[in-house]
Design an enzyme around this catalytic site. Structure first.
Site, PDB file in Angstrom:
ATOM      1  N   HIS A   1     -73.092 -18.284  -7.287  1.00 15.33           N
ATOM      2  CA  HIS A   1     -71.742 -17.797  -7.617  1.00 15.33           C
ATOM      3  C   HIS A   1     -71.550 -17.744  -9.128  1.00 15.33           C
ATOM      4  O   HIS A   1     -72.123 -18.550  -9.868  1.00 15.33           O
ATOM      5  CB  HIS A   1     -70.652 -18.625  -6.938  1.00 15.33           C
ATOM      6  CG  HIS A   1     -70.610 -20.080  -7.320  1.00 15.33           C
ATOM      7  ND1 HIS A   1     -69.900 -20.555  -8.399  1.00 15.33           N
ATOM      8  CD2 HIS A   1     -71.169 -21.178  -6.736  1.00 15.33           C
ATOM      9  CE1 HIS A   1     -70.011 -21.868  -8.469  1.00 15.33           C
ATOM     10  NE2 HIS A   1     -70.775 -22.276  -7.486  1.00 15.33           N
TER      11      HIS A   1
ATOM     12  N   ASP B   1     -68.543 -17.913 -10.841  1.00 13.90           N
ATOM     13  CA  ASP B   1     -67.408 -18.641 -11.411  1.00 13.90           C
ATOM     14  C   ASP B   1     -67.763 -20.093 -11.685  1.00 13.90           C
ATOM     15  O   ASP B   1     -68.775 -20.612 -11.197  1.00 13.90           O
ATOM     16  CB  ASP B   1     -66.199 -18.559 -10.492  1.00 13.90           C
ATOM     17  CG  ASP B   1     -66.445 -19.173  -9.124  1.00 13.90           C
ATOM     18  OD1 ASP B   1     -67.521 -18.911  -8.557  1.00 13.90           O
ATOM     19  OD2 ASP B   1     -65.578 -19.906  -8.619  1.00 13.90           O
TER      20      ASP B   1
ATOM     21  N   ASP C   1     -73.071 -25.347 -12.858  1.00 15.02           N
ATOM     22  CA  ASP C   1     -72.616 -25.087 -11.504  1.00 15.02           C
ATOM     23  C   ASP C   1     -71.681 -23.873 -11.569  1.00 15.02           C
ATOM     24  O   ASP C   1     -70.511 -24.003 -11.889  1.00 15.02           O
ATOM     25  CB  ASP C   1     -71.876 -26.318 -10.964  1.00 15.02           C
ATOM     26  CG  ASP C   1     -71.260 -26.108  -9.596  1.00 15.02           C
ATOM     27  OD1 ASP C   1     -71.650 -25.160  -8.911  1.00 15.02           O
ATOM     28  OD2 ASP C   1     -70.368 -26.899  -9.231  1.00 15.02           O
TER      29      ASP C   1
ATOM     30  N   GLU D   1     -65.944 -19.142  -5.776  1.00 17.71           N
ATOM     31  CA  GLU D   1     -66.527 -20.183  -4.935  1.00 17.71           C
ATOM     32  C   GLU D   1     -65.849 -21.519  -5.157  1.00 17.71           C
ATOM     33  O   GLU D   1     -65.658 -22.304  -4.215  1.00 17.71           O
ATOM     34  CB  GLU D   1     -68.032 -20.294  -5.214  1.00 17.71           C
ATOM     35  CG  GLU D   1     -68.788 -21.204  -4.246  1.00 17.71           C
ATOM     36  CD  GLU D   1     -68.818 -22.671  -4.647  1.00 17.71           C
ATOM     37  OE1 GLU D   1     -69.254 -23.501  -3.823  1.00 17.71           O
ATOM     38  OE2 GLU D   1     -68.400 -23.001  -5.780  1.00 17.71           O
ATOM     39  N   GLU D   2     -65.473 -21.796  -6.396  1.00 16.35           N
ATOM     40  CA  GLU D   2     -64.933 -23.107  -6.729  1.00 16.35           C
ATOM     41  C   GLU D   2     -63.498 -23.318  -6.256  1.00 16.35           C
ATOM     42  O   GLU D   2     -62.982 -24.436  -6.336  1.00 16.35           O
ATOM     43  CB  GLU D   2     -65.008 -23.337  -8.250  1.00 16.35           C
ATOM     44  CG  GLU D   2     -66.422 -23.333  -8.823  1.00 16.35           C
ATOM     45  CD  GLU D   2     -67.234 -24.551  -8.409  1.00 16.35           C
ATOM     46  OE1 GLU D   2     -66.730 -25.362  -7.606  1.00 16.35           O
ATOM     47  OE2 GLU D   2     -68.368 -24.695  -8.889  1.00 16.35           O
TER      48      GLU D   2
END
Length: 489
Positions: free
Chosen positions: A77, A79, A116, A146-147
């Site tokens: 991802h 973001d 991440d 995603e986060e």
């Protein structure tokens, strides 16, 4: 390691990670980075799709000799979680991250690093850009949000993919192959505020809980770290047992999937009891320090007398409902797996408390690898909302990723790892949510696995990435791709 940042970015993976780090990409702010990825593919004449959710899908043909190997879906991802230290002058909407090397670790200055999951994007771009690396056909999908809501993965169309093997690069520990993850849902309780005039001779105090370590609400929930929102609720409850007061402001935490490190409230106390506020704050700090002496010994409680011109405060009923909500909303580990030793099965994190002119919102991130237990915690939150007169909403409901006993890709990565490192990798299930669950639900035929390099303290300003581990994991991934021709023949 003694490398400079310039020297480090000569490596293709760190070259692309540095480029990504110059682009703001907090969840919900991915337009610019999505455009960067689109232009990357177009410049190299690779097939590319940018969908309405700003997901990017880039396809690259198999290299010679790999035409008959199943296509690989490579996923991460774009973001990142945007957290910074208090006093750090950084605007996540426009400022580039300031990368710095400390020994063999890569940090950002005072902010989250975004490894991440920027490292997955960097791996993918380095692979797509190379002309001398053997691999099957690639279908790279880089998702958005995603986060927060997992909106990107939830909205991506399965029609874009023909691959049979799915490699997720959103793991955080080298030597561990992830084969299962928890499902999750975000629950919000919205408590309406009844305002009333401030009367009588009162003093206002700013109560602050600070100094906590925080961390990822899935990966760190079992570590016993303090939750600033829950600690603030206990403190307010303790004060309410000593004397009457009214609230006029309440806030804590920034992201539902991060254990909150700071929380604060403004209370208005009858002048006769004002001197007791700092005394009780000191007592509660001692209590918290003793309870968290191993996991969060830096916890700090302060009560500062402030001059405020507030003419309106929360009513007694609202103040009481706020305290009831924080005290009753569940938090932390709810159940442990009976099958996998040490695995958190179910948890919930009261990650955010925010205030507006009309309501106070309490946001919890609920996780479980058992669907029925996730629903049970959700129902518990819903009942508490009814008891306190709050409305209740949910979002970002995503499925668990079930373990597949006959996984061929797991066997491949195990064998390659043993040949590469001389030992077997650890096969693990994790409590964090991965997009694998969404993709395996959309594409039930795929065989999935997740891996990544060592990164630490993700979702906090102390986030850092191991440089040697990142390079080793890159080489491991390339070895696995190279071996697929023989393994899937």
């Amino acid at each position: 390691m003694n490398k400079t940042l310039t020297e480090l970015t000569n490596h293709p993976v760190f070259h692309y990670f540095a480029e990504l780090s110059s682009i703001p990409r907090g969840s919900g702010n991915e337009k610019e980075v999505s455009g960067y990825l689109l232009r990357f593919a177009e410049k190299r004449k690779l097939a590319v799709i940018q969908d309405e959710a700003l997901n990017i899908i880039i396809k690259k043909e198999a290299t010679a000799g790999y035409e008959h190997v199943p296509a690989i879906i490579l996923q991460g991802h774009m973001d990142m979680v945007c957290e910074k230290n208090k006093g750090t002058a950084h605007d996540f909407d426009k400022d580039p991250l300031q990368l710095q090397i400390k020994e063999d670790m890569l940090f950002a200055s005072g902010t989250t690093l975004g490894a991440d999951n920027g490292i997955a994007v960097a791996y993918a771009l380095a692979l797509l850009d190379a002309n001398d690396l053997p691999h099957p056909a690639l279908e790279v999908v880089i998702t958005t949000e995603e986060e927060t809501t997992m909106k990107g993965a939830l909205e991506v169309s399965p029609d874009h993919f023909s691959g049979e093997v799915f490699i997720n690069l959103d793991s955080e520990e080298e030597g561990k192959l992830l084969v299962s993850s928890a499902g999750g849902i975000t629950a919000s309780q919205n408590l309406p505020i009844q305002w009333e005039p401030l009367t009588g001779d009162t003093s206002a105090f700013l109560i602050q809980i600070t100094g906590l370590y925080g961390g990822h609400s899935g990966m760190s929930i079992h570590k016993g770290r303090g939750n600033a929102n829950k600690l603030l609720g206990r403190l307010l409850n303790g004060l309410s047992e000593a004397f009457d007061f009214r609230l006029s402001l309440l806030s804590g935490g920034l992201k539902s999937n991060a254990i909150p490190r700071e929380a604060e409230a403004v209370i208005h106390v009858p002048e006769a009891h004002a001197s007791r506020v700092p005394e009780l704050a000191d007592i509660w700090e001692s209590i918290f320090k003793e309870e968290l002496r191993t996991s969060d010994s830096r916890v700090s409680v302060t009560a500062e007398k402030v001059n405020l011109l507030h003419e309106q405060v929360y009513s007694a009923e609202t103040t009481g409902s706020v305290i009831n909500s924080i005290m009753l909303i569940p938090n932390g580990v709810q159940s442990m797996s009976q099958e996998i030793e040490g695995l958190t099965e179910s948890s919930t994190n009261l990650g955010v408390i925010s205030s507006s002119a009309s309501a106070i919102t309490f946001v919890s991130e609920i996780r479980s690898s058992v669907k029925s237990l996730k629903e049970q915690i959700l129902k518990q939150n819903e009942r508490i909302a009814r008891m306190t007169g709050s409305s209740f909403t949910t979002q970002a409901d995503y499925p668990e990723w079930p373990y597949r006993k006959d996984s061929k890709v797991q066997k491949l990565f195990e064998e390659v790892y043993e040949n590469h490192y001389g030992k077997r990798p650890e096969i693990v299930a994790i409590h964090a949510g991965l997009e694998c669950g969404i993709f395996t639900e959309k594409l039930p035929h795929i065989d999935a696995i997740s891996l990544g390099p060592d990164m630490f303290d993700v979702h906090t300003p102390e986030e850092h990435l191991s440089i040697p581990s990142t390079i080793r994991t890159w080489e491991y991934l390339l070895s696995a791709l190279r071996e697929m021709k023989a393994f899937y023949s």
